[in-house]
Design an enzyme around this catalytic site. Structure first.
Site, PDB file in Angstrom:
ATOM      1  N   GLU A 128      -9.586  26.772  10.232  1.00 50.89           N
ATOM      2  CA  GLU A 128      -9.363  28.026   9.486  1.00 50.89           C
ATOM      3  C   GLU A 128      -9.664  27.843   7.997  1.00 50.89           C
ATOM      4  O   GLU A 128      -9.892  28.818   7.287  1.00 50.89           O
ATOM      5  CB  GLU A 128      -7.922  28.520   9.661  1.00 50.89           C
ATOM      6  CG  GLU A 128      -7.601  29.076  11.028  1.00 50.89           C
ATOM      7  CD  GLU A 128      -8.290  30.404  11.343  1.00 50.89           C
ATOM      8  OE1 GLU A 128      -8.378  31.256  10.445  1.00 50.89           O
ATOM      9  OE2 GLU A 128      -8.754  30.561  12.480  1.00 50.89           O
ATOM     10  N   TYR A 151      -2.506  31.613   5.785  1.00 53.30           N
ATOM     11  CA  TYR A 151      -2.408  30.367   6.568  1.00 53.30           C
ATOM     12  C   TYR A 151      -3.505  29.391   6.142  1.00 53.30           C
ATOM     13  O   TYR A 151      -3.235  28.224   5.841  1.00 53.30           O
ATOM     14  CB  TYR A 151      -2.507  30.697   8.062  1.00 53.30           C
ATOM     15  CG  TYR A 151      -2.669  29.479   8.951  1.00 53.30           C
ATOM     16  CD1 TYR A 151      -1.599  28.626   9.215  1.00 53.30           C
ATOM     17  CD2 TYR A 151      -3.907  29.175   9.536  1.00 53.30           C
ATOM     18  CE1 TYR A 151      -1.753  27.508  10.031  1.00 53.30           C
ATOM     19  CE2 TYR A 151      -4.062  28.072  10.355  1.00 53.30           C
ATOM     20  CZ  TYR A 151      -2.985  27.243  10.601  1.00 53.30           C
ATOM     21  OH  TYR A 151      -3.142  26.140  11.414  1.00 53.30           O
ATOM     22  N   LYS A 155      -2.992  25.772   4.319  1.00 50.09           N
ATOM     23  CA  LYS A 155      -3.477  24.531   4.938  1.00 50.09           C
ATOM     24  C   LYS A 155      -4.439  23.790   4.009  1.00 50.09           C
ATOM     25  O   LYS A 155      -4.473  22.566   3.998  1.00 50.09           O
ATOM     26  CB  LYS A 155      -4.184  24.861   6.255  1.00 50.09           C
ATOM     27  CG  LYS A 155      -3.237  25.063   7.425  1.00 50.09           C
ATOM     28  CD  LYS A 155      -2.607  23.740   7.865  1.00 50.09           C
ATOM     29  CE  LYS A 155      -1.770  23.899   9.112  1.00 50.09           C
ATOM     30  NZ  LYS A 155      -1.081  22.660   9.502  1.00 50.09           N
TER      31      LYS A 155
HETATM   32  P1  NDP Z   1       2.988  25.337  17.028  1.00 52.60           P
HETATM   33  O1  NDP Z   1       3.082  26.638  16.361  1.00 52.60           O
HETATM   34  O2  NDP Z   1       3.018  25.263  18.518  1.00 52.60           O
HETATM   35  O3  NDP Z   1       4.167  24.386  16.482  1.00 52.60           O
HETATM   36  C1  NDP Z   1       4.605  24.451  15.152  1.00 52.60           C
HETATM   37  C2  NDP Z   1       5.777  23.512  14.975  1.00 52.60           C
HETATM   38  O4  NDP Z   1       6.188  23.539  13.606  1.00 52.60           O
HETATM   39  C3  NDP Z   1       7.021  23.890  15.802  1.00 52.60           C
HETATM   40  O5  NDP Z   1       7.612  22.710  16.280  1.00 52.60           O
HETATM   41  C4  NDP Z   1       7.918  24.546  14.774  1.00 52.60           C
HETATM   42  O6  NDP Z   1       9.304  24.462  15.082  1.00 52.60           O
HETATM   43  C5  NDP Z   1       7.604  23.681  13.563  1.00 52.60           C
HETATM   44  N1  NDP Z   1       8.008  24.285  12.296  1.00 52.60           N
HETATM   45  C6  NDP Z   1       7.678  25.511  11.814  1.00 52.60           C
HETATM   46  N2  NDP Z   1       8.243  25.714  10.611  1.00 52.60           N
HETATM   47  C7  NDP Z   1       8.955  24.590  10.327  1.00 52.60           C
HETATM   48  C8  NDP Z   1       9.758  24.188   9.231  1.00 52.60           C
HETATM   49  N3  NDP Z   1       9.946  24.975   8.158  1.00 52.60           N
HETATM   50  N4  NDP Z   1      10.352  22.963   9.282  1.00 52.60           N
HETATM   51  C9  NDP Z   1      10.167  22.154  10.356  1.00 52.60           C
HETATM   52  N5  NDP Z   1       9.416  22.470  11.412  1.00 52.60           N
HETATM   53  C10 NDP Z   1       8.808  23.681  11.400  1.00 52.60           C
HETATM   54  O7  NDP Z   1       1.650  24.638  16.489  1.00 52.60           O
HETATM   55  P2  NDP Z   1       0.619  23.658  17.259  1.00 52.60           P
HETATM   56  O8  NDP Z   1       1.379  22.614  17.963  1.00 52.60           O
HETATM   57  O9  NDP Z   1      -0.388  24.470  17.970  1.00 52.60           O
HETATM   58  O10 NDP Z   1      -0.168  23.011  16.031  1.00 52.60           O
HETATM   59  C11 NDP Z   1       0.289  21.816  15.421  1.00 52.60           C
HETATM   60  C12 NDP Z   1      -0.232  21.760  13.995  1.00 52.60           C
HETATM   61  O11 NDP Z   1      -1.653  21.769  13.997  1.00 52.60           O
HETATM   62  C13 NDP Z   1       0.183  22.947  13.137  1.00 52.60           C
HETATM   63  O12 NDP Z   1       0.373  22.482  11.822  1.00 52.60           O
HETATM   64  C14 NDP Z   1      -1.009  23.883  13.204  1.00 52.60           C
HETATM   65  O13 NDP Z   1      -1.079  24.708  12.089  1.00 52.60           O
HETATM   66  C15 NDP Z   1      -2.150  22.861  13.233  1.00 52.60           C
HETATM   67  N6  NDP Z   1      -3.358  23.295  13.885  1.00 52.60           N
HETATM   68  C16 NDP Z   1      -3.302  23.827  15.145  1.00 52.60           C
HETATM   69  C17 NDP Z   1      -4.446  24.214  15.787  1.00 52.60           C
HETATM   70  C18 NDP Z   1      -4.406  24.762  17.166  1.00 52.60           C
HETATM   71  O14 NDP Z   1      -5.430  25.322  17.594  1.00 52.60           O
HETATM   72  N7  NDP Z   1      -3.326  24.596  17.908  1.00 52.60           N
HETATM   73  C19 NDP Z   1      -5.765  24.093  15.118  1.00 52.60           C
HETATM   74  C20 NDP Z   1      -5.708  23.405  13.841  1.00 52.60           C
HETATM   75  C21 NDP Z   1      -4.544  23.052  13.251  1.00 52.60           C
HETATM   76  P3  NDP Z   1      10.049  25.581  15.996  1.00 52.60           P
HETATM   77  O15 NDP Z   1       9.675  25.260  17.408  1.00 52.60           O
HETATM   78  O16 NDP Z   1      11.476  25.357  15.705  1.00 52.60           O
HETATM   79  O17 NDP Z   1       9.537  26.906  15.520  1.00 52.60           O
HETATM   80  P1  GDP Z   2      -6.743  31.639  15.267  1.00 51.18           P
HETATM   81  O1  GDP Z   2      -8.192  31.256  15.371  1.00 51.18           O
HETATM   82  O2  GDP Z   2      -5.888  30.527  14.775  1.00 51.18           O
HETATM   83  O3  GDP Z   2      -6.518  32.872  14.507  1.00 51.18           O
HETATM   84  O4  GDP Z   2      -6.260  31.830  16.798  1.00 51.18           O
HETATM   85  P2  GDP Z   2      -5.871  33.136  17.644  1.00 51.18           P
HETATM   86  O5  GDP Z   2      -5.824  32.696  19.062  1.00 51.18           O
HETATM   87  O6  GDP Z   2      -4.672  33.801  17.085  1.00 51.18           O
HETATM   88  O7  GDP Z   2      -7.113  34.128  17.425  1.00 51.18           O
HETATM   89  C1  GDP Z   2      -8.420  33.780  17.830  1.00 51.18           C
HETATM   90  C2  GDP Z   2      -9.342  34.978  17.635  1.00 51.18           C
HETATM   91  O8  GDP Z   2      -9.007  35.980  18.597  1.00 51.18           O
HETATM   92  C3  GDP Z   2      -9.245  35.661  16.272  1.00 51.18           C
HETATM   93  O9  GDP Z   2     -10.540  35.936  15.819  1.00 51.18           O
HETATM   94  C4  GDP Z   2      -8.490  36.952  16.559  1.00 51.18           C
HETATM   95  O10 GDP Z   2      -8.814  38.035  15.678  1.00 51.18           O
HETATM   96  C5  GDP Z   2      -9.013  37.233  17.957  1.00 51.18           C
HETATM   97  N1  GDP Z   2      -8.153  38.173  18.694  1.00 51.18           N
HETATM   98  C6  GDP Z   2      -8.551  39.325  19.283  1.00 51.18           C
HETATM   99  N2  GDP Z   2      -7.504  39.948  19.832  1.00 51.18           N
HETATM  100  C7  GDP Z   2      -6.406  39.174  19.598  1.00 51.18           C
HETATM  101  C8  GDP Z   2      -5.031  39.315  19.922  1.00 51.18           C
HETATM  102  O11 GDP Z   2      -4.595  40.273  20.538  1.00 51.18           O
HETATM  103  N3  GDP Z   2      -4.202  38.312  19.516  1.00 51.18           N
HETATM  104  C9  GDP Z   2      -4.668  37.213  18.843  1.00 51.18           C
HETATM  105  N4  GDP Z   2      -3.814  36.261  18.500  1.00 51.18           N
HETATM  106  N5  GDP Z   2      -5.959  37.079  18.498  1.00 51.18           N
HETATM  107  C10 GDP Z   2      -6.821  38.051  18.876  1.00 51.18           C
END
Ligand code: NDP
Ligand code: GDP
Length: 326
Positions: A128, A151, A155
């Site tokens: 992103e 976001y 990041k």
């Molecule tokens: P999730 O949203 O599934 O998990 C986020 C985690 O962060 C949860 O455990 C949440 O806790 C915790 N958290 C949120 N706010 C706080 C806080 N203030 N203090 C402590 N813990 C907190 O994310 P993913 O596992 O998918 O992603 C992992 C990391 O990788 C994230 O940083 C994400 O932004 C980054 N990332 C993810 C991608 C993806 O496609 N999945 C792509 C690129 C980067 P709780 O469960 O309590 O809410």
């Molecule tokens: P992101 O790449 O971290 O924003 O992951 P998301 O899974 O949230 O979104 C991926 C793409 O899907 C983005 O371009 C969104 O705009 C598109 N999208 C289209 N419809 C939806 C929707 O209903 N929910 C989400 N989350 N994304 C959507």
């Protein structure tokens, strides 16, 4: 000697998969657990790792709690996966996103610098940060950044802080620029899981249609289980560095829907409704990653195809919904 890891975001998708991987490698795993009013450990339970790890209460926005967690765990490796990670929410809660996703990483780096600067640090950076600008249709470690959401901006702050702590204080700070990665443990608000959950509900007769926003957006989607291996590998190198982690294939949301609906013999056109409420103030139109550096230096490549990933997710959602209905 037994290696120790401390993971923030341990209750998230990647936290659960990384915990499983590190336990298999013989690590003692600690996790920072944010206080919530209801339990957040279902993913750790789903992968059968809850009970095999130690959870320490703390929050990314409270540096003292991170210092305390480091003092308790005394980790060799610190993985910062915690974040407000949903782009959509980041426009509605930009300050919270900046505080947890951006400043939270700085809090981790400061805590490491203060307590023990030898601890290796992994920062969960993201595609992103590139913003999917049309002039850069294939993104690598050298592509200019242009984040398009609070976001992405948060990041990018965390990303540059990690590189600055590497260069200024000699901290072993790695940045994994991970492209979208999904799994049956993905949050329901993300588009892949929203689709696979809806496919299961429609197939089982408990949902009529699926409301989506921009289905022409393109993403490079991989499997979270493959991507946590890349995080681990980065931390085993002699020098800290930045790596793009991606599959090298991009697909529209529309075609991803097609795959998911087709798997259960349905046509997506009969169910998907375009709903403006899911459009974003700014869109990242095209993400496609070049992970050649990770392949060359880490020996890493994505093993799971989009078809395998989506069918795995639909299967698990069919199981979940059927269980709900029993
Ligand atoms: P999730 O949203 O599934 O998990 C986020 C985690 O962060 C949860 O455990 C949440 O806790 C915790 N958290 C949120 N706010 C706080 C806080 N203030 N203090 C402590 N813990 C907190 O994310 P993913 O596992 O998918 O992603 C992992 C990391 O990788 C994230 O940083 C994400 O932004 C980054 N990332 C993810 C991608 C993806 O496609 N999945 C792509 C690129 C980067 P709780 O469960 O309590 O809410
Ligand atoms: P992101 O790449 O971290 O924003 O992951 P998301 O899974 O949230 O979104 C991926 C793409 O899907 C983005 O371009 C969104 O705009 C598109 N999208 C289209 N419809 C939806 C929707 O209903 N929910 C989400 N989350 N994304 C959507």
């Amino acid at each position: 000697m037994l290696k120790k890891a401390l993971i923030t975001g341990i209750t998230g998708q990647d936290g659960a998969y990384l915990t499983k991987l590190l336990l298999e490698k013989g690590y003692k795993v600690y996790g920072l657990l944010a206080r919530r009013s209801t339990a957040t450990t279902w993913r750790l339970e789903a992968l059968d790792v809850f009970g095999k790890i130690e959870l320490i209460e703390g929050d990314l926005t409270d540096v003292t709690s991170i210092i305390r967690a480091i003092e308790i765990a005394q980790p060799d490796e610190f993985y910062n996966l915690g974040a407000q990670s949903f782009v959509g929410t980041s426009w509605k809660q930009p300050q919270l996103t900046a505080q947890s996703t951006g400043l939270g990483a700085l809090n981790c780096l400061e805590a490491i610098r203060i307590v023990d600067s030898k601890i290796k640090f992994y920062q969960a950076s993201t595609s992103e940060m590139f913003g999917g600008m049309p002039e850069y249709p294939l993104q690598s470690e050298t592509t200019p950044f242009h984040p398009r959401s609070p976001y992405g901006v948060s990041k990018l702050f965390a990303h540059w802080m990690t590189i600055n702590y590497r260069e200024s204080f000699d901290i072993f700070g790695c940045c994994g620029i991970l492209f979208n990665h999904e799994s049956p443990l993905r949050g329901i608000e993300f588009v892949t899981r929203k689709v696979t959950d809806a496919v299961a509900r429609i197939k089982l007769g408990v949902q009529k249609d699926l409301h989506l926003g921009n289905i022409d957006a393109k993403r490079d989607w991989g499997f979270a289980g493959d991507y946590v291996e890349a995080m681990y590998l980065m931390m085993q190198q002699n020098h800290p560095d930045t790596y793009v982690i991606a599959t090298g294939r991009t697909t529209t949301v529309r075609d991803m829907c097609k795959i998911a609906f087709k798997y259960v013999d349905l046509e997506y056109e009969n169910y998907v409704v375009i709903d403006p409420q899911f459009y974003r103030p700014a869109e990242v139109e095209l993400l496609l990653g070049n992970a050649d550096k990770a392949k060359e230096k880490l020996g890493w490549h994505a093993k799971t195809s989009l078809e395998q990933l989506i069918t795995m997710m639909v299967d698990e959602d069919l199981r979940r919904v059927a269980e709900e209905l029993r």
